[in-house]
Write an enzyme that holds these catalytic residues in place. Structure first.
Site, short mmCIF file in Angstrom:
data_model
loop_
_atom_site.label_atom_id
_atom_site.label_comp_id
_atom_site.label_asym_id
_atom_site.label_seq_id
_atom_site.Cartn_x
_atom_site.Cartn_y
_atom_site.Cartn_z
N ASN A 133 -12.37 19.82 8.81
CA ASN A 133 -12.34 19.47 10.24
C ASN A 133 -12.69 20.66 11.13
O ASN A 133 -13.46 20.53 12.10
CB ASN A 133 -10.95 18.95 10.63
CG ASN A 133 -10.60 17.66 9.90
OD1 ASN A 133 -11.44 17.08 9.22
ND2 ASN A 133 -9.37 17.21 10.03
N GLY A 157 2.11 5.11 3.13
CA GLY A 157 3.02 4.04 2.69
C GLY A 157 4.10 4.57 1.76
O GLY A 157 5.27 4.17 1.84
N LYS A 165 -6.51 7.53 19.59
CA LYS A 165 -6.57 8.04 18.21
C LYS A 165 -7.89 7.64 17.56
O LYS A 165 -8.51 8.43 16.85
CB LYS A 165 -5.38 7.50 17.40
CG LYS A 165 -5.39 7.94 15.93
CD LYS A 165 -4.05 7.73 15.27
CE LYS A 165 -4.10 7.80 13.76
NZ LYS A 165 -4.78 8.93 13.15
N ASN A 182 -10.72 10.02 15.80
CA ASN A 182 -11.20 9.78 14.43
C ASN A 182 -12.71 9.52 14.41
O ASN A 182 -13.41 9.98 13.51
CB ASN A 182 -10.46 8.61 13.78
CG ASN A 182 -9.06 8.98 13.33
OD1 ASN A 182 -8.10 8.29 13.63
ND2 ASN A 182 -8.91 10.09 12.64
N GLY A 208 0.83 -1.20 0.00
CA GLY A 208 0.00 0.00 0.00
C GLY A 208 0.86 1.25 0.00
O GLY A 208 1.13 1.81 1.05
N GLU A 221 -13.64 4.16 5.98
CA GLU A 221 -13.12 3.30 7.05
C GLU A 221 -14.07 3.21 8.24
O GLU A 221 -13.66 2.83 9.33
CB GLU A 221 -11.75 3.83 7.50
CG GLU A 221 -10.71 3.72 6.39
CD GLU A 221 -9.31 4.11 6.83
OE1 GLU A 221 -8.39 3.29 6.63
OE2 GLU A 221 -9.16 5.22 7.36
N ALA A 260 -0.48 7.57 0.47
CA ALA A 260 0.17 8.74 1.04
C ALA A 260 1.17 8.32 2.11
O ALA A 260 2.38 8.61 2.02
CB ALA A 260 -0.90 9.68 1.62
N ASN A 290 -14.20 12.20 11.90
CA ASN A 290 -14.33 11.78 10.50
C ASN A 290 -15.77 11.64 10.01
O ASN A 290 -16.13 12.24 8.99
CB ASN A 290 -13.53 10.50 10.25
CG ASN A 290 -12.03 10.70 10.46
OD1 ASN A 290 -11.62 11.58 11.21
ND2 ASN A 290 -11.20 9.92 9.82
N SER A 302 -9.84 12.16 6.10
CA SER A 302 -9.66 11.04 5.17
C SER A 302 -11.01 10.44 4.79
O SER A 302 -11.21 9.99 3.66
CB SER A 302 -8.76 9.98 5.80
OG SER A 302 -9.23 9.63 7.08
#
Ligand code: PAF
Length: 304
Positions: free
Chosen positions: A205, A18, A187, A191, A13, A270, A16, A195, A258
Protein backbone atom coordinates in the site's frame (compact mmCIF):
# COMPACT_ATOMS: atom_id res chain seq x y z
CA UNK A 1 -23.22 -27.10 32.44
CA UNK A 2 -24.57 -23.54 32.53
CA UNK A 3 -26.50 -22.54 29.42
CA UNK A 4 -25.46 -19.16 28.01
CA UNK A 5 -28.15 -16.54 27.87
CA UNK A 6 -26.10 -14.48 25.42
CA UNK A 7 -27.27 -14.43 21.80
CA UNK A 8 -26.16 -17.35 19.65
CA UNK A 9 -24.11 -16.29 16.62
CA UNK A 10 -23.85 -18.22 13.38
CA UNK A 11 -20.66 -17.22 11.55
CA UNK A 12 -20.54 -17.75 7.80
CA UNK A 13 -16.95 -17.47 6.60
CA UNK A 14 -14.39 -18.01 9.36
CA UNK A 15 -11.53 -16.38 7.46
CA UNK A 16 -9.39 -13.67 9.01
CA UNK A 17 -12.19 -11.35 10.13
CA UNK A 18 -14.88 -14.01 10.65
CA UNK A 19 -12.43 -16.08 12.69
CA UNK A 20 -11.51 -13.12 14.89
CA UNK A 21 -15.19 -12.34 15.54
CA UNK A 22 -16.02 -15.98 16.28
CA UNK A 23 -13.16 -16.23 18.79
CA UNK A 24 -13.92 -12.94 20.54
CA UNK A 25 -17.66 -13.68 20.80
CA UNK A 26 -17.05 -17.22 22.08
CA UNK A 27 -14.53 -15.92 24.65
CA UNK A 28 -17.22 -13.49 25.86
CA UNK A 29 -19.62 -16.37 26.45
CA UNK A 30 -21.72 -16.30 23.27
CA UNK A 31 -22.60 -19.64 21.74
CA UNK A 32 -21.01 -19.54 18.26
CA UNK A 33 -21.52 -22.00 15.41
CA UNK A 34 -19.37 -21.90 12.28
CA UNK A 35 -21.09 -22.34 8.94
CA UNK A 36 -18.86 -23.41 6.09
CA UNK A 37 -17.77 -26.32 4.02
CA UNK A 38 -16.19 -28.13 6.95
CA UNK A 39 -17.08 -31.76 7.14
CA UNK A 40 -15.78 -32.11 10.73
CA UNK A 41 -18.30 -31.61 13.53
CA UNK A 42 -15.94 -29.27 15.39
CA UNK A 43 -13.10 -26.95 14.50
CA UNK A 44 -10.48 -25.42 16.79
CA UNK A 45 -9.51 -21.83 15.97
CA UNK A 46 -6.65 -19.99 17.65
CA UNK A 47 -6.19 -16.24 18.08
CA UNK A 48 -2.72 -14.80 18.61
CA UNK A 49 -2.83 -11.29 20.03
CA UNK A 50 0.66 -10.10 20.94
CA UNK A 51 1.82 -12.31 23.80
CA UNK A 52 -1.67 -13.68 24.42
CA UNK A 53 -3.30 -16.53 22.66
CA UNK A 54 -6.72 -18.08 23.02
CA UNK A 55 -8.41 -20.98 21.33
CA UNK A 56 -11.91 -22.36 21.07
CA UNK A 57 -13.53 -25.51 19.69
CA UNK A 58 -16.51 -24.50 17.57
CA UNK A 59 -19.37 -26.65 16.38
CA UNK A 60 -19.41 -26.59 12.56
CA UNK A 61 -22.22 -27.05 10.09
CA UNK A 62 -22.03 -27.43 6.34
CA UNK A 63 -24.03 -24.43 5.14
CA UNK A 64 -25.01 -26.29 1.94
CA UNK A 65 -26.86 -29.02 3.83
CA UNK A 66 -27.42 -27.75 7.29
CA UNK A 67 -30.63 -27.21 9.08
CA UNK A 68 -29.77 -24.16 11.09
CA UNK A 69 -29.88 -24.36 14.85
CA UNK A 70 -31.91 -21.74 16.70
CA UNK A 71 -29.80 -18.58 16.70
CA UNK A 72 -30.25 -14.86 17.18
CA UNK A 73 -27.68 -13.46 14.74
CA UNK A 74 -25.92 -14.46 11.52
CA UNK A 75 -22.54 -12.88 10.77
CA UNK A 76 -21.68 -12.90 7.07
CA UNK A 77 -17.90 -12.57 6.77
CA UNK A 78 -17.31 -14.22 3.41
CA UNK A 79 -15.68 -12.34 0.54
CA UNK A 80 -18.31 -10.06 -0.98
CA UNK A 81 -18.34 -12.07 -4.21
CA UNK A 82 -19.02 -15.32 -2.37
CA UNK A 83 -22.03 -13.98 -0.46
CA UNK A 84 -24.82 -14.89 -2.85
CA UNK A 85 -23.57 -18.46 -3.46
CA UNK A 86 -22.80 -19.09 0.22
CA UNK A 87 -26.23 -17.93 1.35
CA UNK A 88 -28.24 -19.44 -1.52
CA UNK A 89 -28.83 -22.82 0.19
CA UNK A 90 -29.86 -21.09 3.41
CA UNK A 91 -31.98 -18.23 2.06
CA UNK A 92 -35.31 -19.99 1.53
CA UNK A 93 -35.50 -21.19 5.14
CA UNK A 94 -33.83 -18.26 6.93
CA UNK A 95 -36.18 -16.96 9.60
CA UNK A 96 -37.04 -13.32 8.87
CA UNK A 97 -36.30 -12.67 12.55
CA UNK A 98 -32.62 -13.68 12.14
CA UNK A 99 -30.66 -10.50 11.37
CA UNK A 100 -27.75 -10.76 8.93
CA UNK A 101 -24.73 -8.69 9.86
CA UNK A 102 -22.63 -8.06 6.75
CA UNK A 103 -19.01 -7.57 7.84
CA UNK A 104 -17.35 -7.44 4.45
CA UNK A 105 -15.37 -5.23 2.10
CA UNK A 106 -17.28 -3.75 -0.79
CA UNK A 107 -20.89 -2.92 -1.53
CA UNK A 108 -23.66 -4.29 -3.69
CA UNK A 109 -23.76 -7.82 -2.26
CA UNK A 110 -26.95 -7.00 -0.39
CA UNK A 111 -28.91 -6.35 -3.60
CA UNK A 112 -29.11 -10.05 -4.53
CA UNK A 113 -30.09 -11.00 -0.99
CA UNK A 114 -32.90 -8.47 -0.84
CA UNK A 115 -34.09 -9.43 -4.31
CA UNK A 116 -34.51 -13.03 -3.09
CA UNK A 117 -35.71 -12.16 0.41
CA UNK A 118 -36.99 -8.58 0.75
CA UNK A 119 -37.99 -9.35 4.34
CA UNK A 120 -34.41 -9.90 5.58
CA UNK A 121 -32.96 -7.61 8.24
CA UNK A 122 -29.52 -6.51 7.00
CA UNK A 123 -27.06 -4.73 9.25
CA UNK A 124 -23.86 -3.65 7.44
CA UNK A 125 -20.67 -3.26 9.43
CA UNK A 126 -17.22 -2.00 8.48
CA UNK A 127 -13.98 -2.51 10.33
CA UNK A 128 -10.39 -1.37 10.25
CA UNK A 129 -9.30 -4.38 12.37
CA UNK A 130 -6.10 -5.82 10.97
CA UNK A 131 -6.02 -9.61 11.16
CA UNK A 132 -4.43 -12.28 9.03
CA UNK A 133 -4.46 -16.06 8.81
CA UNK A 134 -1.14 -17.62 9.84
CA UNK A 135 -2.54 -20.97 8.74
CA UNK A 136 -5.99 -22.48 8.20
CA UNK A 137 -6.90 -22.28 11.89
CA UNK A 138 -4.72 -19.49 13.37
CA UNK A 139 -5.74 -15.83 13.26
CA UNK A 140 -3.16 -13.19 14.13
CA UNK A 141 -4.33 -9.78 15.31
CA UNK A 142 -2.13 -7.05 13.84
CA UNK A 143 -4.30 -4.10 14.92
CA UNK A 144 -7.54 -3.95 16.89
CA UNK A 145 -8.95 -1.18 14.68
CA UNK A 146 -12.41 0.34 14.92
CA UNK A 147 -15.70 -1.18 13.86
CA UNK A 148 -18.95 0.55 12.96
CA UNK A 149 -22.35 -1.03 12.55
CA UNK A 150 -25.65 0.41 11.40
CA UNK A 151 -28.94 -0.55 9.82
CA UNK A 152 -30.09 -0.31 6.21
CA UNK A 153 -33.59 0.28 7.55
CA UNK A 154 -33.72 2.92 10.30
CA UNK A 155 -36.35 0.85 12.13
CA UNK A 156 -33.57 -1.69 12.86
CA UNK A 157 -31.19 0.85 14.41
CA UNK A 158 -31.93 -0.33 18.01
CA UNK A 159 -30.71 -3.79 17.02
CA UNK A 160 -27.50 -2.28 15.60
CA UNK A 161 -27.07 -0.44 18.93
CA UNK A 162 -27.51 -3.71 20.87
CA UNK A 163 -25.02 -5.58 18.71
CA UNK A 164 -22.48 -2.75 19.02
CA UNK A 165 -22.73 -3.13 22.82
CA UNK A 166 -22.32 -6.92 22.57
CA UNK A 167 -19.23 -6.57 20.38
CA UNK A 168 -17.79 -3.88 22.62
CA UNK A 169 -18.27 -6.20 25.63
CA UNK A 170 -16.48 -8.93 23.69
CA UNK A 171 -13.42 -6.70 23.22
CA UNK A 172 -14.21 -5.61 19.65
CA UNK A 173 -14.05 -1.78 19.68
CA UNK A 174 -17.39 -0.96 18.03
CA UNK A 175 -19.78 1.93 17.73
CA UNK A 176 -23.25 2.01 16.27
CA UNK A 177 -23.74 4.74 13.66
CA UNK A 178 -26.84 6.12 11.99
CA UNK A 179 -25.03 6.92 8.71
CA UNK A 180 -23.63 3.50 7.86
CA UNK A 181 -24.45 4.03 4.14
CA UNK A 182 -22.22 7.12 4.01
CA UNK A 183 -19.47 5.43 6.03
CA UNK A 184 -19.51 2.37 3.78
CA UNK A 185 -19.10 4.66 0.76
CA UNK A 186 -16.13 6.39 2.41
CA UNK A 187 -14.47 3.03 3.01
CA UNK A 188 -15.40 1.88 -0.48
CA UNK A 189 -13.76 4.98 -1.98
CA UNK A 190 -10.53 4.29 -0.12
CA UNK A 191 -10.54 0.63 -1.18
CA UNK A 192 -11.27 1.65 -4.80
CA UNK A 193 -8.31 4.03 -4.73
CA UNK A 194 -5.82 1.61 -3.14
CA UNK A 195 -6.65 -2.02 -3.86
CA UNK A 196 -6.67 -2.20 -7.67
CA UNK A 197 -3.61 0.04 -7.90
CA UNK A 198 -1.61 -2.29 -5.65
CA UNK A 199 -2.43 -5.01 -8.16
CA UNK A 200 -1.54 -2.88 -11.18
CA UNK A 201 1.81 -1.87 -9.68
CA UNK A 202 2.33 -5.13 -7.72
CA UNK A 203 3.24 -3.18 -4.60
CA UNK A 204 2.47 -2.75 -0.92
CA UNK A 205 0.00 0.00 0.00
CA UNK A 206 2.66 2.53 1.02
CA UNK A 207 4.58 2.28 -2.26
CA UNK A 208 1.63 3.90 -4.06
CA UNK A 209 2.54 7.16 -2.32
CA UNK A 210 6.02 7.20 -3.88
CA UNK A 211 4.69 6.55 -7.38
CA UNK A 212 3.47 9.70 -9.24
CA UNK A 213 1.52 7.63 -11.78
CA UNK A 214 -0.26 5.74 -8.99
CA UNK A 215 -1.00 8.99 -7.12
CA UNK A 216 -2.54 10.57 -10.23
CA UNK A 217 -4.76 7.49 -10.68
CA UNK A 218 -5.73 7.52 -7.00
CA UNK A 219 -6.79 11.13 -7.31
CA UNK A 220 -8.79 10.44 -10.46
CA UNK A 221 -10.53 7.41 -8.87
CA UNK A 222 -11.48 9.57 -5.87
CA UNK A 223 -12.86 12.37 -8.05
CA UNK A 224 -15.07 9.87 -9.92
CA UNK A 225 -16.27 8.17 -6.72
CA UNK A 226 -17.07 11.58 -5.19
CA UNK A 227 -19.25 12.47 -8.20
CA UNK A 228 -21.16 9.20 -7.82
CA UNK A 229 -21.55 9.68 -4.07
CA UNK A 230 -22.96 13.16 -4.65
CA UNK A 231 -25.42 11.73 -7.17
CA UNK A 232 -26.42 9.21 -4.48
CA UNK A 233 -27.25 12.15 -2.21
CA UNK A 234 -24.15 11.94 -0.01
CA UNK A 235 -21.77 14.76 0.85
CA UNK A 236 -18.41 13.99 -0.76
CA UNK A 237 -15.37 15.75 -2.17
CA UNK A 238 -12.74 14.21 -4.41
CA UNK A 239 -9.99 16.06 -2.52
CA UNK A 240 -11.18 14.77 0.87
CA UNK A 241 -11.44 11.19 -0.42
CA UNK A 242 -7.98 11.47 -1.97
CA UNK A 243 -6.59 12.74 1.36
CA UNK A 244 -8.25 9.79 3.18
CA UNK A 245 -6.90 7.28 0.67
CA UNK A 246 -3.37 8.67 1.09
CA UNK A 247 -3.71 8.61 4.89
CA UNK A 248 -4.87 4.97 4.84
CA UNK A 249 -2.08 3.99 2.41
CA UNK A 250 0.43 5.65 4.77
CA UNK A 251 -1.07 4.02 7.89
CA UNK A 252 -1.06 0.60 6.20
CA UNK A 253 2.16 1.19 4.25
CA UNK A 254 3.61 -2.27 4.90
CA UNK A 255 0.34 -4.13 4.12
CA UNK A 256 -0.30 -6.28 1.13
CA UNK A 257 -3.84 -5.18 0.19
CA UNK A 258 -6.52 -7.83 0.26
CA UNK A 259 -6.88 -7.52 -3.52
CA UNK A 260 -3.19 -8.01 -4.18
CA UNK A 261 -3.21 -11.01 -1.80
CA UNK A 262 -6.17 -12.47 -3.73
CA UNK A 263 -4.56 -11.77 -7.12
CA UNK A 264 -1.24 -13.33 -6.08
CA UNK A 265 -2.99 -16.41 -4.70
CA UNK A 266 -5.01 -16.79 -7.93
CA UNK A 267 -8.30 -16.18 -6.09
CA UNK A 268 -11.18 -14.10 -7.40
CA UNK A 269 -10.78 -10.46 -6.38
CA UNK A 270 -13.45 -8.16 -4.96
CA UNK A 271 -13.20 -5.70 -7.87
CA UNK A 272 -16.88 -6.21 -8.81
CA UNK A 273 -17.95 -5.09 -5.33
CA UNK A 274 -15.52 -2.15 -5.14
CA UNK A 275 -14.94 -0.19 -8.37
CA UNK A 276 -17.58 -2.38 -10.04
CA UNK A 277 -20.18 -1.13 -7.57
CA UNK A 278 -19.17 2.45 -8.37
CA UNK A 279 -19.72 1.75 -12.08
CA UNK A 280 -23.18 0.24 -11.49
CA UNK A 281 -24.25 3.31 -9.49
CA UNK A 282 -22.62 5.66 -12.01
CA UNK A 283 -24.58 4.03 -14.85
CA UNK A 284 -27.85 4.63 -12.99
CA UNK A 285 -26.99 8.33 -12.76
CA UNK A 286 -25.52 8.65 -16.27
CA UNK A 287 -22.06 9.51 -14.92
CA UNK A 288 -18.90 8.49 -16.81
CA UNK A 289 -16.16 6.89 -14.67
CA UNK A 290 -13.45 6.01 -17.21
CA UNK A 291 -10.64 5.50 -14.68
CA UNK A 292 -12.67 3.14 -12.49
CA UNK A 293 -13.93 1.36 -15.63
CA UNK A 294 -10.39 0.81 -16.90
CA UNK A 295 -9.34 -0.63 -13.53
CA UNK A 296 -12.31 -3.00 -13.43
CA UNK A 297 -11.48 -4.24 -16.93
CA UNK A 298 -7.80 -4.62 -16.11
CA UNK A 299 -8.23 -6.44 -12.79
CA UNK A 300 -11.01 -8.69 -14.09
CA UNK A 301 -8.82 -9.62 -17.08
CA UNK A 302 -5.95 -10.58 -14.76
CA UNK A 303 -8.17 -13.12 -13.03
CA UNK A 304 -8.19 -15.31 -16.16
O1 PAF B 1 -8.58 -4.26 1.53
C1 PAF B 1 -7.58 -3.97 2.21
O2 PAF B 1 -6.49 -4.53 2.09
C2 PAF B 1 -7.72 -2.87 3.27
O3 PAF B 1 -9.05 -2.48 3.34
C3 PAF B 1 -6.80 -1.67 3.07
C4 PAF B 1 -7.34 -0.48 3.80
C5 PAF B 1 -6.59 -1.31 1.62
C6 PAF B 1 -5.48 -1.91 3.76
O4 PAF B 1 -4.73 -2.94 3.21
Amino acid sequence: MAVSTRPHWLVLGAGAIGGLWALRLAAAGHPVTLLGRQAAPTRRLVLEDGNHSLSHDFPCLDHRRAQLPAAERLLVATKAGATADALAPLLPALPATLPLVLLQNGMGQEAALLAARPDLVLLPAITTAGVFCRDADTRVLAGAGQTRIGALDAAQQPLADTIAREWQAAGLATSAVTDIAAQRWQKLAVNCAINPLTVRFRCRNGALLDNPEALALMEAVCAEVAAVMQAEGLAASGDALFASAQAVAAATAANTSSMLADAEAGRATEIDFLNGHVLRCAARHGIACPVNAALVTEIAARAH
